[in-house]
Design an enzyme around this catalytic site. Structure first.
Site, PDB file in Angstrom:
ATOM      1  N   HIS A 286       0.813  -1.189  -0.032  1.00  0.00           N
ATOM      2  CA  HIS A 286       0.133   0.077   0.009  1.00  0.00           C
ATOM      3  C   HIS A 286       0.924   1.255  -0.011  1.00  0.00           C
ATOM      4  O   HIS A 286       1.972   1.350   0.569  1.00  0.00           O
ATOM      5  CB  HIS A 286      -0.733  -0.074   1.146  1.00  0.00           C
ATOM      6  CG  HIS A 286      -1.849  -0.956   1.160  1.00  0.00           C
ATOM      7  ND1 HIS A 286      -3.284  -0.975   1.479  1.00  0.00           N
ATOM      8  CD2 HIS A 286      -1.867  -2.397   0.973  1.00  0.00           C
ATOM      9  CE1 HIS A 286      -4.043  -2.109   1.442  1.00  0.00           C
ATOM     10  NE2 HIS A 286      -3.077  -3.035   1.074  1.00  0.00           N
TER      11      HIS A 286
ATOM     12  N   GLU B  19       0.740   3.806   1.694  1.00  0.00           N
ATOM     13  CA  GLU B  19       1.270   4.163   3.155  1.00  0.00           C
ATOM     14  C   GLU B  19       2.368   3.419   3.537  1.00  0.00           C
ATOM     15  O   GLU B  19       3.455   3.956   4.032  1.00  0.00           O
ATOM     16  CB  GLU B  19       0.259   4.155   4.186  1.00  0.00           C
ATOM     17  CG  GLU B  19      -0.970   5.045   3.965  1.00  0.00           C
ATOM     18  CD  GLU B  19      -1.981   4.452   2.991  1.00  0.00           C
ATOM     19  OE1 GLU B  19      -3.244   4.867   3.249  1.00  0.00           O
ATOM     20  OE2 GLU B  19      -1.681   3.782   1.952  1.00  0.00           O
TER      21      GLU B  19
ATOM     22  N   CYS C 186      -6.856   2.623   4.574  1.00  0.00           N
ATOM     23  CA  CYS C 186      -7.594   1.365   4.436  1.00  0.00           C
ATOM     24  C   CYS C 186      -7.539   0.947   6.018  1.00  0.00           C
ATOM     25  O   CYS C 186      -6.306   1.455   6.658  1.00  0.00           O
ATOM     26  CB  CYS C 186      -7.397   0.329   3.830  1.00  0.00           C
ATOM     27  SG  CYS C 186      -5.806  -0.527   3.729  1.00  0.00           S
TER      28      CYS C 186
END
Length: 302
Positions: A109, A111, A136
């Site tokens: 992801h 991040e 998420c």
């Protein structure tokens, strides 16, 4: 890196620059050259602030399309960018990475990418993270492992900045399992290893920096490209287990943000402590074979 990959990324970066405010475009253009690897120093950021006349928040949000240009998303075609500010004040770009013909759990992801990028460069904490889509649950839990989880701020477009703890109320983290410190803490596990191989030594150095307080699988991966460049990554374990980021993924972030084509991996090395409760060997082998079928993997169990 292959010329095709280099040209494609540079083209995406240049297209993204067209979306920036005009005052920022003229200031940042010299910075976004073919050597740009997604790091903006504190001094460079302050200069961009001064010349663009944007606020800190406005500038970080404006830079997100440049971070998203590093995205590798052949499955979803959904491009996410993130910018993590380390405790040094430097900013680190990150972007989501997907891999065709590989189990979806190997996805990285945005991040995770930005945080890993900061970790690779020696940051020991993250002050804030700016993302172009709401994080998420997986990423909220991943960020909760950080040394700075209690003070970390999250900025999204068209919203007020909020703390990670507001996005993850009544959170579960390392302290619930009796673990002090956290992800990005400066550590050395005092593993010992001798070799004349630069590739193995890079993997070993990464293993010594890994964060694995639950399984004790201190592990690191190093990747050697066809051009001879070597990129390494260390294991980032999580109190909730599933959001843990394997060492291969951190090494892939390192290579991707350095503008390398992952198909150009020639050799790889995985080093892990045999006393750990798990092993990354099977999933590392499987994922690498799909990314670069002719690569050779060396494995050391300490």
């Amino acid at each position: 890196m292959t010329t095709l990959h280099k040209d494609s990324l540079q083209q995406r970066l240049e297209e993204s620059m067209k979306t920036l405010p005009s005052a920022l475009q003229s200031t940042i253009t010299p910075l976004i050259n073919e050597q740009f690897t997604g790091v903006i120093t504190k001094e460079q950021f302050l200069s961009l602030l001064s010349h663009s006349e944007l606020s800190d928040k406005e500038l970080r949000l404006a830079l997100l399309p440049l971070a998203a240009a590093f995205s590798v998303a052949p499955i979803s075609n959904f491009y996410v960018g993130a910018i993590a500010r380390g405790v040094s004040g430097d900013l680190y770009f990150g972007a989501n990475m997907e891999f065709s013909n590989v189990q979806l759990g190997q996805t990285i992801h945005a991040e995770q990418s930005a945080i890993s990028h900061a970790w690779i460069h020696g940051e020991t904490g993250i002050l804030d993270i700016t993302i172009n889509f709401s994080p998420c649950g997986h990423c909220r839990q991943f960020m909760n492992e950080l040394t700075t989880a209690n003070s970390l701020m999250v900025q999204l477009p068209e919203r007020d900045e909020k703390s990670l703890q507001e996005y993850l109320p009544e959170s579960f983290g390392p302290k619930d399992l009796g673990i002090e410190g956290g992800l990005l803490a400066k550590v050395s596990h005092e593993l010992t290893f001798e070799s004349d191989s630069p590739l193995l030594l890079k993997a070993f150095e990464a293993a010594n920096r890994s964060h694995a307080p639950y399984s004790k699988n201190f592990s690191g991966v190093a990747l050697e490209m066809n051009n001879g460049n070597i990129y390494s990554g260390m294991y980032a374990e999580n109190a909730a287990f599933n959001p843990s980021l394997p060492p291969l993924q951190v090494a892939l972030v390192h290579a991707n943000m350095s503008r390398e084509a992952l198909s150009e991996i020639k050799k790889a090395a995985l080093i892990e402590d045999h006393k750990g409760a798990i092993s990354h060997l099977a999933i590392t082998t499987c994922t690498l074979k799909d990314l670069s079928p002719n690569m050779v993997l060396e494995y050391i169990s300490l």
